[in-house]
Design a protein around this motif. Structure first.
Motif, PDB file in Angstrom:
ATOM      1  N   SER A   1      46.296  78.257 111.597  1.00  0.00           N
ATOM      2  CA  SER A   1      44.950  78.256 112.149  1.00  0.00           C
ATOM      3  C   SER A   1      44.081  77.262 111.397  1.00  0.00           C
ATOM      4  CB  SER A   1      44.368  79.664 112.042  1.00  0.00           C
ATOM      5  OG  SER A   1      43.051  79.689 112.514  1.00  0.00           O
ATOM      6  N   LYS A   2      43.196  76.558 112.147  1.00  0.00           N
ATOM      7  CA  LYS A   2      42.275  75.605 111.523  1.00  0.00           C
ATOM      8  C   LYS A   2      40.970  76.265 111.115  1.00  0.00           C
ATOM      9  CE  LYS A   2      42.264  72.265 114.723  1.00  0.00           C
ATOM     10  NZ  LYS A   2      42.009  70.956 115.342  1.00  0.00           N
ATOM     11  N   SER A   3      40.493  77.213 111.900  1.00  0.00           N
ATOM     12  CA  SER A   3      39.171  77.773 111.628  1.00  0.00           C
ATOM     13  C   SER A   3      39.259  78.952 110.674  1.00  0.00           C
ATOM     14  CB  SER A   3      38.509  78.212 112.933  1.00  0.00           C
ATOM     15  OG  SER A   3      39.187  79.319 113.470  1.00  0.00           O
ATOM     16  N   PRO A   4      38.281  79.068 109.755  1.00  0.00           N
ATOM     17  CA  PRO A   4      38.297  80.191 108.817  1.00  0.00           C
ATOM     18  C   PRO A   4      37.910  81.513 109.476  1.00  0.00           C
ATOM     19  CG  PRO A   4      36.369  78.813 108.427  1.00  0.00           C
ATOM     20  CD  PRO A   4      37.207  78.131 109.477  1.00  0.00           C
ATOM     21  N   GLN A   5      37.332  81.483 110.696  1.00  0.00           N
ATOM     22  CA  GLN A   5      36.941  82.726 111.354  1.00  0.00           C
ATOM     23  C   GLN A   5      38.168  83.548 111.726  1.00  0.00           C
ATOM     24  OE1 GLN A   5      35.851  79.732 112.497  1.00  0.00           O
ATOM     25  NE2 GLN A   5      33.671  79.739 112.046  1.00  0.00           N
TER      26      GLN A   5
ATOM     27  N   TYR B   1      59.858  71.192 110.173  1.00  0.00           N
ATOM     28  CA  TYR B   1      59.331  71.596 111.476  1.00  0.00           C
ATOM     29  C   TYR B   1      57.913  72.159 111.325  1.00  0.00           C
ATOM     30  CZ  TYR B   1      58.960  74.352 115.794  1.00  0.00           C
ATOM     31  OH  TYR B   1      58.543  74.906 116.969  1.00  0.00           O
ATOM     32  N   VAL B   2      57.709  72.999 110.319  1.00  0.00           N
ATOM     33  CA  VAL B   2      56.400  73.600 110.079  1.00  0.00           C
ATOM     34  C   VAL B   2      55.383  72.520 109.713  1.00  0.00           C
ATOM     35  CG1 VAL B   2      55.113  75.210 108.629  1.00  0.00           C
ATOM     36  CG2 VAL B   2      57.398  75.824 109.430  1.00  0.00           C
ATOM     37  N   LYS B   3      55.773  71.575 108.848  1.00  0.00           N
ATOM     38  CA  LYS B   3      54.856  70.495 108.470  1.00  0.00           C
ATOM     39  C   LYS B   3      54.473  69.660 109.689  1.00  0.00           C
ATOM     40  CE  LYS B   3      56.203  69.980 103.657  1.00  0.00           C
ATOM     41  NZ  LYS B   3      56.797  69.101 102.644  1.00  0.00           N
ATOM     42  N   LYS B   4      55.419  69.414 110.573  1.00  0.00           N
ATOM     43  CA  LYS B   4      55.151  68.643 111.795  1.00  0.00           C
ATOM     44  C   LYS B   4      54.167  69.399 112.678  1.00  0.00           C
ATOM     45  CE  LYS B   4      56.086  65.111 114.428  1.00  0.00           C
ATOM     46  NZ  LYS B   4      55.572  63.807 114.116  1.00  0.00           N
ATOM     47  N   LEU B   5      54.313  70.730 112.766  1.00  0.00           N
ATOM     48  CA  LEU B   5      53.381  71.541 113.551  1.00  0.00           C
ATOM     49  C   LEU B   5      51.966  71.455 112.979  1.00  0.00           C
ATOM     50  CD1 LEU B   5      55.462  74.779 114.197  1.00  0.00           C
ATOM     51  CD2 LEU B   5      54.732  73.118 115.904  1.00  0.00           C
ATOM     52  N   ILE B   6      51.855  71.469 111.669  1.00  0.00           N
ATOM     53  CA  ILE B   6      50.543  71.375 111.025  1.00  0.00           C
ATOM     54  C   ILE B   6      49.907  70.021 111.332  1.00  0.00           C
ATOM     55  CG2 ILE B   6      49.353  71.275 108.793  1.00  0.00           C
ATOM     56  CD1 ILE B   6      51.423  73.352 107.794  1.00  0.00           C
ATOM     57  N   GLU B   7      50.682  68.963 111.233  1.00  0.00           N
ATOM     58  CA  GLU B   7      50.169  67.632 111.545  1.00  0.00           C
ATOM     59  C   GLU B   7      49.696  67.556 112.989  1.00  0.00           C
ATOM     60  OE1 GLU B   7      53.250  64.826 110.608  1.00  0.00           O
ATOM     61  OE2 GLU B   7      53.223  65.349 108.474  1.00  0.00           O
ATOM     62  N   MET B   8      50.473  68.133 113.894  1.00  0.00           N
ATOM     63  CA  MET B   8      50.096  68.118 115.307  1.00  0.00           C
ATOM     64  C   MET B   8      48.814  68.914 115.538  1.00  0.00           C
ATOM     65  SD  MET B   8      53.894  68.490 117.015  1.00  0.00           S
ATOM     66  CE  MET B   8      53.279  69.037 118.568  1.00  0.00           C
ATOM     67  N   LEU B   9      48.660  70.038 114.855  1.00  0.00           N
ATOM     68  CA  LEU B   9      47.480  70.878 114.994  1.00  0.00           C
ATOM     69  C   LEU B   9      46.245  70.162 114.462  1.00  0.00           C
ATOM     70  CD1 LEU B   9      46.496  73.721 115.856  1.00  0.00           C
ATOM     71  CD2 LEU B   9      46.825  74.419 113.505  1.00  0.00           C
ATOM     72  N   ASP B  10      46.369  69.473 113.333  1.00  0.00           N
ATOM     73  CA  ASP B  10      45.239  68.747 112.751  1.00  0.00           C
ATOM     74  C   ASP B  10      44.716  67.660 113.681  1.00  0.00           C
ATOM     75  OD1 ASP B  10      45.010  70.185 110.443  1.00  0.00           O
ATOM     76  OD2 ASP B  10      46.272  68.852 109.241  1.00  0.00           O
ATOM     77  N   GLY B  11      45.599  67.023 114.417  1.00  0.00           N
ATOM     78  CA  GLY B  11      45.190  65.929 115.287  1.00  0.00           C
ATOM     79  C   GLY B  11      44.805  66.370 116.687  1.00  0.00           C
ATOM     80  N   SER B  12      44.710  67.662 116.945  1.00  0.00           N
ATOM     81  CA  SER B  12      44.404  68.125 118.301  1.00  0.00           C
ATOM     82  C   SER B  12      43.155  68.985 118.319  1.00  0.00           C
ATOM     83  CB  SER B  12      45.582  68.927 118.850  1.00  0.00           C
ATOM     84  OG  SER B  12      45.641  70.187 118.217  1.00  0.00           O
TER      85      SER B  12
END
Length: 165
Positions: A34-38, A5-16
């Motif tokens: 989170s995607k951004s380092p800030q 489930y967590v891996k699927k969330l990461i994939e969804m976040l990367d593509g959005s």
């Protein structure tokens, strides 16, 4: 939480275009991706229950740096404070310190008593379990550092023992 489930969330976040997501479970688990380092988000590997705070690491003083020799002189190291001859019995856990087996009973040891290795010196109650603490040394009790029925921390000095007394 299921790792798939967590891996699927990461994939969804990367593509959005969404920058971060935070999920809380009914069992107290919080996960922030989170995607951004800030944003200081928690990575998947660091996710842990919110109810389990991590202990702060002990900060040790840095060793003094060697000073360069001054003109025509030599470096003289600072004299260290003499170490006490007393041995310390420290708390092996966080809990409540008791000097006697029950309220109103005679304490296991008092200042001036001679003790031997393996002798019970106190009880530390932790999580409703009474843990008898045995002396690691032979000697004479010179100081009791904690009052009866008071809380103690891990590594806190409970007794100072004079091995030569």
């Amino acid at each position: 939480m299921d790792l798939r489930y967590v891996k699927k969330l990461i994939e969804m976040l990367d593509g959005s275009t969404v920058d971060s997501i935070e999920i809380s479970s009914d069992k107290g688990m919080k996960l922030r991706i989170s995607k951004s380092p800030q944003q200081r988000g928690v990575t998947v590997a660091q996710a842990m229950p919110a109810a389990m705070p991590m202990p702060a690491p002990a900060v040790l003083p840095a060793a003094p740096a060697a000073r360069p020799a001054e003109e025509g002189g030599t470096v003289v190291p600072k004299a260290e404070a003499p170490k006490s001859a007393a041995l310390e019995i420290k708390s092996p856990m966080v809990g409540t310190f008791y000097t006697a087996p029950e309220p109103g009973a005679k304490p296991y040891v008092s200042v001036g008593d001679r003790i031997s290795k393996g002798q019970i010196v106190c009880i530390i109650e932790a999580m409703k379990i009474m843990n008898e603490l045995e002396s690691e040394f032979d000697g004479v009790v010179r100081e009791i550092s904690v009052s009866d029925a008071h809380p103690v921390e891990y590594g806190q000095v409970l007794y100072r023992i004079d091995p030569t007394g």
